[in-house]
Design a protein around this motif. Structure first.
Motif, PDB file in Angstrom:
ATOM      1  N   ILE A 158       0.836  -1.197   0.000  1.00  0.00           N
ATOM      2  CA  ILE A 158       0.000   0.000   0.000  1.00  0.00           C
ATOM      3  C   ILE A 158       0.869   1.244   0.000  1.00  0.00           C
ATOM      4  N   VAL A 159       1.906   1.282   0.832  1.00  0.00           N
ATOM      5  CA  VAL A 159       2.799   2.426   0.906  1.00  0.00           C
ATOM      6  C   VAL A 159       3.526   2.625  -0.421  1.00  0.00           C
ATOM      7  N   LEU A 160       4.053   1.545  -1.014  1.00  0.00           N
ATOM      8  CA  LEU A 160       4.760   1.648  -2.285  1.00  0.00           C
ATOM      9  C   LEU A 160       3.827   2.091  -3.397  1.00  0.00           C
ATOM     10  N   SER A 161       2.575   1.624  -3.387  1.00  0.00           N
ATOM     11  CA  SER A 161       1.616   2.025  -4.413  1.00  0.00           C
ATOM     12  C   SER A 161       1.333   3.516  -4.344  1.00  0.00           C
ATOM     13  N   SER A 162       1.186   4.055  -3.132  1.00  0.00           N
ATOM     14  CA  SER A 162       0.901   5.484  -3.024  1.00  0.00           C
ATOM     15  C   SER A 162       2.108   6.316  -3.428  1.00  0.00           C
ATOM     16  N   LEU A 163       3.320   5.830  -3.196  1.00  0.00           N
ATOM     17  CA  LEU A 163       4.515   6.555  -3.614  1.00  0.00           C
ATOM     18  C   LEU A 163       4.657   6.584  -5.127  1.00  0.00           C
ATOM     19  N   ALA A 164       4.203   5.562  -5.801  1.00  0.00           N
ATOM     20  CA  ALA A 164       4.329   5.500  -7.255  1.00  0.00           C
ATOM     21  C   ALA A 164       3.557   6.623  -7.928  1.00  0.00           C
ATOM     22  N   PHE A 165       2.491   7.122  -7.284  1.00  0.00           N
ATOM     23  CA  PHE A 165       1.670   8.158  -7.883  1.00  0.00           C
ATOM     24  C   PHE A 165       1.922   9.541  -7.286  1.00  0.00           C
ATOM     25  N   ALA A 166       2.894   9.672  -6.403  1.00  0.00           N
ATOM     26  CA  ALA A 166       3.145  10.948  -5.737  1.00  0.00           C
ATOM     27  C   ALA A 166       3.516  12.056  -6.715  1.00  0.00           C
ATOM     28  N   GLY A 167       4.128  11.748  -7.836  1.00  0.00           N
ATOM     29  CA  GLY A 167       4.545  12.779  -8.790  1.00  0.00           C
ATOM     30  C   GLY A 167       3.511  13.107  -9.839  1.00  0.00           C
ATOM     31  N   ASP A 168       2.392  12.416  -9.866  1.00  0.00           N
ATOM     32  CA  ASP A 168       1.370  12.677 -10.871  1.00  0.00           C
ATOM     33  C   ASP A 168       0.630  13.979 -10.577  1.00  0.00           C
ATOM     34  N   GLY A 169       0.088  14.590 -11.609  1.00  0.00           N
ATOM     35  CA  GLY A 169      -0.708  15.794 -11.444  1.00  0.00           C
ATOM     36  C   GLY A 169       0.115  17.061 -11.577  1.00  0.00           C
ATOM     37  N   PRO A 170      -0.554  18.208 -11.524  1.00  0.00           N
ATOM     38  CA  PRO A 170       0.137  19.481 -11.717  1.00  0.00           C
ATOM     39  C   PRO A 170       0.904  19.891 -10.462  1.00  0.00           C
ATOM     40  N   ASP A 171       2.210  19.761 -10.485  1.00  0.00           N
ATOM     41  CA  ASP A 171       3.066  20.161  -9.382  1.00  0.00           C
ATOM     42  C   ASP A 171       3.790  21.432  -9.804  1.00  0.00           C
ATOM     43  N   LEU A 172       3.209  22.592  -9.460  1.00  0.00           N
ATOM     44  CA  LEU A 172       3.751  23.862  -9.921  1.00  0.00           C
ATOM     45  C   LEU A 172       5.080  24.204  -9.270  1.00  0.00           C
ATOM     46  N   THR A 173       5.456  23.505  -8.206  1.00  0.00           N
ATOM     47  CA  THR A 173       6.745  23.783  -7.578  1.00  0.00           C
ATOM     48  C   THR A 173       7.902  23.292  -8.434  1.00  0.00           C
ATOM     49  N   THR A 174       7.637  22.435  -9.430  1.00  0.00           N
ATOM     50  CA  THR A 174       8.707  21.942 -10.295  1.00  0.00           C
ATOM     51  C   THR A 174       8.933  22.826 -11.515  1.00  0.00           C
ATOM     52  N   CYS A 175       8.107  23.865 -11.713  1.00  0.00           N
ATOM     53  CA  CYS A 175       8.313  24.790 -12.826  1.00  0.00           C
ATOM     54  C   CYS A 175       9.585  25.582 -12.567  1.00  0.00           C
TER      55      CYS A 175
END
Length: 167
Positions: A11-28
């Motif tokens: 469960i923990v590994l599955s949630s980490l796999a999707f942590a980078g998905d979506g609009p993360d404006l801090t990476t601009c």
């Protein structure tokens, strides 16, 4: 109890796999200079350039946008192409430079090419930053369209030059 010990790491590994998905404006990555202006039209337009050797490997365009209108910038279709891994972002223009926070950014919509479909939150001057992911640089043709403003945009540097002679 063994089931819980095995399931919890999954469960923990599955949630980490999707942590980078979506609009993360801090990476601009912030833009540093505004080089040119775009005059937006409701028809698809093309502009070509090259980010090779430029400061931060980027080229930034100032443009006027109408609040509530949709604007599209793409390397994916309608003539837009690029020879490298692109990155696009839109910033509020603030005193001739990019504002402190991006409105939206994108990397890799179609393969390694970027595309933005953005609804402008308020009428005003904005900056489109064309860059590469990481240190990627190269030639591009950007396709873009949206609702035109009634007042055309002049490049920031030209506005500063005009101000000196008008005073």
């Amino acid at each position: 109890m063994r089931f819980l010990a095995i399931a919890l790491p999954i469960i923990v590994l599955s949630s980490l796999a999707f942590a980078g998905d979506g609009p993360d404006l801090t990476t601009c990555t912030s833009c540093t200079d505004i080089e040119d202006a775009l005059t937006i039209s409701s028809n698809w337009q093309l502009i070509s350039g090259d980010t090779t050797g430029l400061t931060n490997g980027e080229y930034a365009y100032e443009f006027c946008a109408v609040g509530g209108s949709t604007y599209e910038f793409t390397f994916c279709h309608d003539g837009g192409t690029a020879s490298y891994d692109t990155d696009l972002s839109i910033w509020l223009e603030a005193g001739g430079v990019c504002g402190p926070n991006p409105e939206i950014c994108n990397d890799d919509t179609c393969g390694l090419q970027s595309e933005l479909v953005w609804v402008c939150p308020a009428s005003g001057q904005y900056v489109l930053r064309v860059a590469g992911f990481g240190s990627s640089q190269g030639a591009y043709t950007l396709a873009y369209r949206g609702d035109p403003c009634s007042v055309p945009v002049e490049p920031t540097t030209w506005g500063l030059i005009k101000a000196v002679y008008e005073d």
